[in-house]
Design a protein around this motif. Structure first.
Motif, PDB file in Angstrom:
ATOM      1  N   GLU A   1      13.065  -6.665  -1.910  1.00  0.00           N
ATOM      2  CA  GLU A   1      13.382  -7.204  -3.224  1.00  0.00           C
ATOM      3  C   GLU A   1      12.206  -8.050  -3.699  1.00  0.00           C
ATOM      4  O   GLU A   1      11.206  -8.211  -3.002  1.00  0.00           O
ATOM      5  N   GLY A   2      12.329  -8.608  -4.888  1.00  0.00           N
ATOM      6  CA  GLY A   2      11.279  -9.486  -5.401  1.00  0.00           C
ATOM      7  C   GLY A   2      10.045  -8.719  -5.820  1.00  0.00           C
ATOM      8  O   GLY A   2      10.048  -7.495  -5.953  1.00  0.00           O
ATOM      9  N   THR A   3       8.951  -9.439  -5.995  1.00  0.00           N
ATOM     10  CA  THR A   3       7.713  -8.871  -6.514  1.00  0.00           C
ATOM     11  C   THR A   3       6.599  -9.005  -5.487  1.00  0.00           C
ATOM     12  O   THR A   3       6.393 -10.079  -4.914  1.00  0.00           O
ATOM     13  N   TRP A   4       5.868  -7.926  -5.286  1.00  0.00           N
ATOM     14  CA  TRP A   4       4.676  -7.964  -4.451  1.00  0.00           C
ATOM     15  C   TRP A   4       3.481  -8.295  -5.337  1.00  0.00           C
ATOM     16  O   TRP A   4       3.162  -7.558  -6.266  1.00  0.00           O
ATOM     17  N   VAL A   5       2.832  -9.400  -5.047  1.00  0.00           N
ATOM     18  CA  VAL A   5       1.721  -9.903  -5.842  1.00  0.00           C
ATOM     19  C   VAL A   5       0.408  -9.592  -5.124  1.00  0.00           C
ATOM     20  O   VAL A   5       0.267  -9.855  -3.919  1.00  0.00           O
ATOM     21  N   GLU A   6      -0.546  -9.045  -5.851  1.00  0.00           N
ATOM     22  CA  GLU A   6      -1.854  -8.761  -5.265  1.00  0.00           C
ATOM     23  C   GLU A   6      -2.630 -10.053  -5.052  1.00  0.00           C
ATOM     24  O   GLU A   6      -2.844 -10.817  -5.990  1.00  0.00           O
ATOM     25  N   LYS A   7      -3.046 -10.287  -3.803  1.00  0.00           N
ATOM     26  CA  LYS A   7      -3.851 -11.469  -3.478  1.00  0.00           C
ATOM     27  C   LYS A   7      -5.333 -11.142  -3.422  1.00  0.00           C
ATOM     28  O   LYS A   7      -6.159 -12.024  -3.177  1.00  0.00           O
ATOM     29  N   GLY A   8      -5.672  -9.885  -3.661  1.00  0.00           N
ATOM     30  CA  GLY A   8      -7.066  -9.492  -3.735  1.00  0.00           C
ATOM     31  C   GLY A   8      -7.608  -8.952  -2.425  1.00  0.00           C
ATOM     32  O   GLY A   8      -6.883  -8.739  -1.451  1.00  0.00           O
ATOM     33  N   GLN A   9      -8.906  -8.733  -2.417  1.00  0.00           N
ATOM     34  CA  GLN A   9      -9.588  -8.174  -1.256  1.00  0.00           C
ATOM     35  C   GLN A   9      -9.717  -9.226  -0.160  1.00  0.00           C
ATOM     36  O   GLN A   9     -10.014 -10.392  -0.431  1.00  0.00           O
ATOM     37  N   VAL A  10      -9.468  -8.796   1.065  1.00  0.00           N
ATOM     38  CA  VAL A  10      -9.785  -9.634   2.221  1.00  0.00           C
ATOM     39  C   VAL A  10     -11.275  -9.422   2.489  1.00  0.00           C
ATOM     40  O   VAL A  10     -11.678  -8.404   3.056  1.00  0.00           O
ATOM     41  N   LYS A  11     -12.086 -10.368   2.049  1.00  0.00           N
ATOM     42  CA  LYS A  11     -13.533 -10.178   2.064  1.00  0.00           C
ATOM     43  C   LYS A  11     -14.132 -10.600   3.401  1.00  0.00           C
ATOM     44  O   LYS A  11     -13.833 -11.662   3.931  1.00  0.00           O
ATOM     45  N   THR A  12     -15.009  -9.740   3.894  1.00  0.00           N
ATOM     46  CA  THR A  12     -15.714 -10.007   5.135  1.00  0.00           C
ATOM     47  C   THR A  12     -17.145 -10.436   4.827  1.00  0.00           C
ATOM     48  O   THR A  12     -17.541 -10.540   3.662  1.00  0.00           O
ATOM     49  N   ALA A  13     -17.938 -10.662   5.862  1.00  0.00           N
ATOM     50  CA  ALA A  13     -19.283 -11.215   5.678  1.00  0.00           C
ATOM     51  C   ALA A  13     -20.214 -10.258   4.944  1.00  0.00           C
ATOM     52  O   ALA A  13     -21.228 -10.691   4.390  1.00  0.00           O
ATOM     53  N   TRP A  14     -19.904  -8.964   4.949  1.00  0.00           N
ATOM     54  CA  TRP A  14     -20.719  -8.008   4.209  1.00  0.00           C
ATOM     55  C   TRP A  14     -19.813  -6.911   3.670  1.00  0.00           C
ATOM     56  O   TRP A  14     -18.691  -6.737   4.122  1.00  0.00           O
ATOM     57  N   GLU A  15     -20.324  -6.174   2.705  1.00  0.00           N
ATOM     58  CA  GLU A  15     -19.553  -5.116   2.056  1.00  0.00           C
ATOM     59  C   GLU A  15     -19.871  -3.771   2.699  1.00  0.00           C
ATOM     60  O   GLU A  15     -21.020  -3.319   2.674  1.00  0.00           O
ATOM     61  N   SER A  16     -18.851  -3.160   3.305  1.00  0.00           N
ATOM     62  CA  SER A  16     -18.967  -1.803   3.844  1.00  0.00           C
ATOM     63  C   SER A  16     -17.565  -1.289   4.131  1.00  0.00           C
ATOM     64  O   SER A  16     -16.572  -2.022   3.978  1.00  0.00           O
TER      65      SER A  16
END
Length: 320
Positions: free
Chosen positions: A117-132
């Protein structure tokens, strides 16, 4: 207690990368990759067997374009600080020009007591030390610290993905050092692809165990095991030891091929249960990622005298 309990497998058909979490309300909450890779489903039941017939709800759907528009993989549901979280990986394209996927990791949050139930809210990307390329994030708490473990491609290391660990400042933000704790090195980890992925955590007998999966997603897929002393510095790579042989793998005799990407739970009798996926045939036409028949299975496991888990071999299908 029936220590030889067996489940009717497959538990849920055409659901790969299964995750089961038993909550304090007595329900088992379940999510997994769907064959279309276009949405995240959640279902619940008062027993593991009940998940077979439980009706799923759609918690989230992919976008038509952008970073969250393709290949929604391996969702996990967790309960942290009185809120529900789903971790998952998503890409913007099916494949990049070099043949790799461009997945990143994301988090959803739900404040409802019942996450169906309820709403799933996007908390964004789990960002690491580099993008890959990054995927298969999981969390666990130990001695008051929330940890995140995931798989990611290091552009300076040959292979597809290694395993990393970091502390978190909140359920979607990494903080402090990010430590590599495993890289594909043994023959059983590098068949088809050099892969370490799909981690799940067990805390028992004074140790932290992390299971993971290696090799391509065909019949070569199998599980390995890392461990560290519970009093060690979990952010120090030297604290972690990897077994040199797989701990769960294809059983031709039992007709189970490519078992892996598991989670752990406890059944109503207090027994330890591993939830995993496998196929019941070896030969696949085309890319195994697009073969839909990785089915969710459940299996009781036991413990060796030295305090390590003994997963045995994947049992035969029992559901016609």
């Amino acid at each position: 207690m029936n220590i030889n309990r067996q489940y009717l497998n497959p538990l849920v058909e055409q659901r790969a990368d299964p995750w089961v979490y038993k909550h304090t309300d007595g329900y088992y909450y379940y999510t997994a990759s769907v064959p279309e890779y276009d949405r995240i489903e959640v279902r619940r039941a008062m027993s593991i067997e009940g998940l077979t017939a439980a009706q799923p709800i759609v918690a989230w759907r992919k976008y038509e374009t952008g970073p969250l528009s393709a290949n929604i993989w391996a969702p996990e549901i967790h309960y942290i600080d009185s809120k529900w979280y789903i971790y998952f990986a998503a890409a913007r394209t099916t494949e990049t020009q070099d043949g790799l996927f461009d997945h990143r990791m994301y988090a959803l949050e739900n404040e409802s007591a019942n996450p169906l139930e309820g709403t799933w809210v996007e908390k964004g990307q789990v960002k690491t030390a580099w993008e890959s390329f990054a995927l298969d994030g999981t969390t666990f708490q130990h001695k008051g610290v929330l940890y995140y473990v995931w798989a990611q491609k290091d552009l300076m290391i040959k292979g597809n993905s290694n395993l990393y660990i970091s502390a978190m400042s909140n359920p979607w933000t990494l903080t402090g050092p990010q430590t590599m704790i495993s890289t594909p090195e043994y023959p059983w980890e590098i068949i088809g692809f050099s892969v370490n992925e799909g981690t799940a955590v067990l805390k028992r007998n004074g140790r932290i165990f992390i299971s993971f999966s290696g090799s391509a997603t065909d019949f070569n897929y199998c599980m390995g095991l890392l461990s560290a002393d519970e009093d060690s510095n979990l952010l120090d790579a030297a604290s972690w030891t990897k077994l040199p042989e797989p701990v769960f793998q294809t059983s031709v005799e039992n007709g189970q091929f490519g078992p892996g990407h598991n989670s752990f739970t406890i059944n109503e009798a207090g027994e330890d249960v591993m939830i995993y996926h496998a196929r019941n045939y070896k030969d696949i036409i085309g890319d195994p990622l697009y073969d839909p028949n990785r089915h969710t299975r459940a299996q009781v496991f036991h413990w060796n005298e030295d305090g390590t888990p003994n997963f045995g071999v994947p049992v035969k299908d029992s559901r016609s």
